[in-house]
Scaffold this motif. Sequence first.
Motif, PDB file in Angstrom:
ATOM      1  N   PRO A 221       0.759  -1.211  -0.019  1.00 14.92           N
ATOM      2  CA  PRO A 221      -0.048  -0.130  -0.113  1.00 14.92           C
ATOM      3  C   PRO A 221       0.775   1.086   0.037  1.00 14.92           C
ATOM      4  O   PRO A 221       0.273   2.208  -0.645  1.00 14.92           O
ATOM      5  N   THR A 222       1.787   1.393   0.742  1.00 18.24           N
ATOM      6  CA  THR A 222       2.792   2.476   0.863  1.00 18.24           C
ATOM      7  C   THR A 222       3.405   2.590  -0.635  1.00 18.24           C
ATOM      8  O   THR A 222       3.526   3.756  -0.727  1.00 18.24           O
ATOM      9  N   ALA A 223       4.001   1.526  -0.793  1.00 16.74           N
ATOM     10  CA  ALA A 223       4.707   1.601  -2.251  1.00 16.74           C
ATOM     11  C   ALA A 223       3.880   2.191  -3.471  1.00 16.74           C
ATOM     12  O   ALA A 223       4.293   3.019  -4.264  1.00 16.74           O
ATOM     13  N   LEU A 224       2.420   1.802  -3.468  1.00 13.21           N
ATOM     14  CA  LEU A 224       1.351   2.317  -4.418  1.00 13.21           C
ATOM     15  C   LEU A 224       1.552   3.858  -4.345  1.00 13.21           C
ATOM     16  O   LEU A 224       1.431   4.559  -5.168  1.00 13.21           O
ATOM     17  N   SER A 225       1.317   4.100  -2.907  1.00 10.50           N
ATOM     18  CA  SER A 225       0.961   5.466  -2.995  1.00 10.50           C
ATOM     19  C   SER A 225       2.317   6.355  -3.395  1.00 10.50           C
ATOM     20  O   SER A 225       2.036   7.358  -4.076  1.00 10.50           O
ATOM     21  N   VAL A 226       3.300   5.876  -3.134  1.00 13.41           N
ATOM     22  CA  VAL A 226       4.471   6.689  -3.828  1.00 13.41           C
ATOM     23  C   VAL A 226       4.807   6.574  -5.419  1.00 13.41           C
ATOM     24  O   VAL A 226       4.767   7.623  -5.679  1.00 13.41           O
ATOM     25  N   MET A 227       4.481   5.501  -5.693  1.00 11.55           N
ATOM     26  CA  MET A 227       4.375   5.320  -7.134  1.00 11.55           C
ATOM     27  C   MET A 227       3.315   6.327  -7.849  1.00 11.55           C
ATOM     28  O   MET A 227       3.587   6.773  -8.896  1.00 11.55           O
ATOM     29  N   GLY A 228       2.093   6.148  -6.980  1.00 16.13           N
ATOM     30  CA  GLY A 228       1.167   7.048  -7.641  1.00 16.13           C
ATOM     31  C   GLY A 228       1.473   8.725  -7.573  1.00 16.13           C
ATOM     32  O   GLY A 228       1.330   9.325  -8.701  1.00 16.13           O
ATOM     33  N   ILE A 229       2.237   8.833  -6.637  1.00 21.11           N
ATOM     34  CA  ILE A 229       2.656  10.625  -6.550  1.00 21.11           C
ATOM     35  C   ILE A 229       3.656  10.654  -7.779  1.00 21.11           C
ATOM     36  O   ILE A 229       3.689  11.562  -8.390  1.00 21.11           O
ATOM     37  N   GLN A 230       4.611   9.636  -7.883  1.00 15.27           N
ATOM     38  CA  GLN A 230       5.583   9.833  -8.739  1.00 15.27           C
ATOM     39  C   GLN A 230       5.253   9.839 -10.365  1.00 15.27           C
ATOM     40  O   GLN A 230       5.508  10.717 -11.115  1.00 15.27           O
ATOM     41  N   LEU A 231       4.259   8.894 -10.425  1.00 15.67           N
ATOM     42  CA  LEU A 231       3.442   8.916 -11.937  1.00 15.67           C
ATOM     43  C   LEU A 231       2.780  10.327 -11.999  1.00 15.67           C
ATOM     44  O   LEU A 231       2.799  10.962 -13.156  1.00 15.67           O
ATOM     45  N   GLY A 232       2.127  11.063 -11.053  1.00 17.24           N
ATOM     46  CA  GLY A 232       1.642  12.302 -11.338  1.00 17.24           C
ATOM     47  C   GLY A 232       2.648  13.246 -11.640  1.00 17.24           C
ATOM     48  O   GLY A 232       2.495  14.007 -12.516  1.00 17.24           O
ATOM     49  N   TYR A 233       3.657  13.050 -10.791  1.00 18.00           N
ATOM     50  CA  TYR A 233       4.841  14.181 -11.283  1.00 18.00           C
ATOM     51  C   TYR A 233       5.556  14.033 -12.625  1.00 18.00           C
ATOM     52  O   TYR A 233       5.970  14.777 -13.344  1.00 18.00           O
ATOM     53  N   LEU A 234       5.507  12.541 -13.002  1.00 19.60           N
ATOM     54  CA  LEU A 234       6.001  12.233 -14.460  1.00 19.60           C
ATOM     55  C   LEU A 234       4.981  12.836 -15.374  1.00 19.60           C
ATOM     56  O   LEU A 234       5.747  13.231 -16.702  1.00 19.60           O
ATOM     57  N   LEU A 235       3.806  12.786 -15.154  1.00 20.85           N
ATOM     58  CA  LEU A 235       2.754  13.269 -16.157  1.00 20.85           C
ATOM     59  C   LEU A 235       2.984  14.759 -16.288  1.00 20.85           C
ATOM     60  O   LEU A 235       3.221  15.444 -17.425  1.00 20.85           O
ATOM     61  N   GLY A 236       3.260  15.404 -15.158  1.00 23.91           N
ATOM     62  CA  GLY A 236       3.501  16.963 -15.084  1.00 23.91           C
ATOM     63  C   GLY A 236       4.694  17.323 -16.152  1.00 23.91           C
ATOM     64  O   GLY A 236       4.824  18.225 -16.593  1.00 23.91           O
ATOM     65  N   GLY A 237       5.542  16.134 -16.252  1.00 25.79           N
ATOM     66  CA  GLY A 237       6.719  16.311 -17.107  1.00 25.79           C
ATOM     67  C   GLY A 237       7.821  17.197 -16.229  1.00 25.79           C
ATOM     68  O   GLY A 237       7.487  17.748 -15.550  1.00 25.79           O
ATOM     69  N   SER A 238       8.935  17.282 -16.802  1.00 22.64           N
ATOM     70  CA  SER A 238       9.934  17.975 -16.254  1.00 22.64           C
ATOM     71  C   SER A 238      10.184  19.140 -17.371  1.00 22.64           C
ATOM     72  O   SER A 238      10.470  18.783 -18.610  1.00 22.64           O
ATOM     73  N   ILE A 239      10.161  20.291 -17.182  1.00 25.72           N
ATOM     74  CA  ILE A 239      10.169  21.572 -18.105  1.00 25.72           C
ATOM     75  C   ILE A 239      11.561  21.325 -18.828  1.00 25.72           C
ATOM     76  O   ILE A 239      11.681  21.558 -19.880  1.00 25.72           O
ATOM     77  N   LEU A 240      12.471  21.176 -17.815  1.00 30.47           N
ATOM     78  CA  LEU A 240      13.737  21.035 -18.258  1.00 30.47           C
ATOM     79  C   LEU A 240      14.109  19.971 -19.137  1.00 30.47           C
ATOM     80  O   LEU A 240      14.741  20.186 -20.289  1.00 30.47           O
ATOM     81  N   ILE A 241      13.529  18.864 -18.947  1.00 31.77           N
ATOM     82  CA  ILE A 241      13.918  17.565 -19.879  1.00 31.77           C
ATOM     83  C   ILE A 241      13.319  17.825 -20.913  1.00 31.77           C
ATOM     84  O   ILE A 241      13.842  17.392 -22.186  1.00 31.77           O
ATOM     85  N   GLU A 242      11.950  18.036 -21.020  1.00 32.10           N
ATOM     86  CA  GLU A 242      11.274  18.172 -22.246  1.00 32.10           C
ATOM     87  C   GLU A 242      11.903  19.228 -23.256  1.00 32.10           C
ATOM     88  O   GLU A 242      11.808  19.238 -24.406  1.00 32.10           O
ATOM     89  N   THR A 243      12.574  20.393 -22.502  1.00 33.98           N
ATOM     90  CA  THR A 243      13.227  21.427 -23.293  1.00 33.98           C
ATOM     91  C   THR A 243      14.460  20.663 -23.997  1.00 33.98           C
ATOM     92  O   THR A 243      14.937  21.245 -25.082  1.00 33.98           O
ATOM     93  N   VAL A 244      15.214  19.992 -22.974  1.00 40.73           N
ATOM     94  CA  VAL A 244      16.444  19.509 -23.557  1.00 40.73           C
ATOM     95  C   VAL A 244      16.167  18.578 -24.679  1.00 40.73           C
ATOM     96  O   VAL A 244      16.950  18.496 -25.725  1.00 40.73           O
ATOM     97  N   PHE A 245      15.194  17.770 -24.851  1.00 42.29           N
ATOM     98  CA  PHE A 245      14.949  16.595 -25.839  1.00 42.29           C
ATOM     99  C   PHE A 245      13.936  17.522 -26.701  1.00 42.29           C
ATOM    100  O   PHE A 245      13.565  16.646 -27.664  1.00 42.29           O
ATOM    101  N   ASN A 246      13.457  18.535 -26.749  1.00 42.73           N
ATOM    102  CA  ASN A 246      12.572  19.209 -27.486  1.00 42.73           C
ATOM    103  C   ASN A 246      11.109  18.327 -27.606  1.00 42.73           C
ATOM    104  O   ASN A 246      10.615  17.865 -28.715  1.00 42.73           O
TER     105      ASN A 246
END
Length: 320
Positions: free
Chosen positions: A243-268
């Motif tokens: 359960p706790t591992a799922l919670s952490v992965m869910g939060i990380q998935l949300g961050y991943l979808l938001g993407g990294s502005i810098l990463i998306e800029t680096v790779f266009n």
Amino acid sequence: MLIYFLRRLLYIVPVAIGVSIICFLLVHIAPGDPLTSIMAVDATQEEQAAMRAAYGLDKPLPAQYGIWIGKALTGDLGESIATGRPVAGEVFNAVRNSLLLAVAASLIAFPIGLLLGFLAGYFRDTAFDKMITAVAITGVSLPNYWLGIVLVIIFSVTLGWLPAMGAGPGGSGGSADWAWDWTHIRHLVLPAITLSVVPIGIVARTVRALVGDIFSMDFVQALYAKGLNHGAVLRHVIRNAAPTALSVMGIQLGYLLGGSILIETVFNWPGSGFLLSNAIFQRDLPLLQGTILVLALFFVFANLIVDVAQAAIDPRITRN
């Protein structure tokens, strides 16, 4: 279980309203005039007033919010000030591209993070544990945009194995023209690896702490005392950590979808982070509001899915 799901679904309503209010207010209290980029320098007072009225910026903030959220409920997020195109279409395309990248990064990050975390927790306080912990800390600490640039230099510039930018052979078309062949997948490899490094470290450290703490609990010794074999005990440990591992992965998935502005800029990469960056620099209020709202609501619904999955794994959660 159904009652728990309906209750959690009901909780989303005030959260979604709060998120929409925060998104609206934060954008409007930022300094600068959003019409500066499209208004003529020598525009008269009458022309400026007409432009503000056209975009609804002449009304009080509560009225603007009411109009905006009313249209948003119908799927209309307005028109981009910079391009004049519907915001909903631009946000939808960007989120699709980010979702493609987030899923690819998750398929790399979550299995590796779970495996490293479990092994570190199982062999706690050993040299193996210290090595995995060092790797996880390094992954969290490295600036991912710097890592992306290094990977481009090595695998694109020096070796010429993978493309340096874009979401496809035709440029940055993204998921609209996506095909699951090597020609397209090779554009996904470097940004997905770069984006996965931080979640690997976070998931690994979390799971390591969980598994180590669970193995030190009395019920594990009781399971051995009852005669359960090592495999059966491991299944109990995994189920308690899930359960706790799922919670952490869910939060990380949300961050991943938001993407990294810098990463998306680096790779266009034409994702939501890249779109958000352009909206900020262009002071494009409708595009900025629409992007933030969609990403925030995705985060909320991702947490709902994680909560339901946690309850399915551990029925004790539904009693809280």
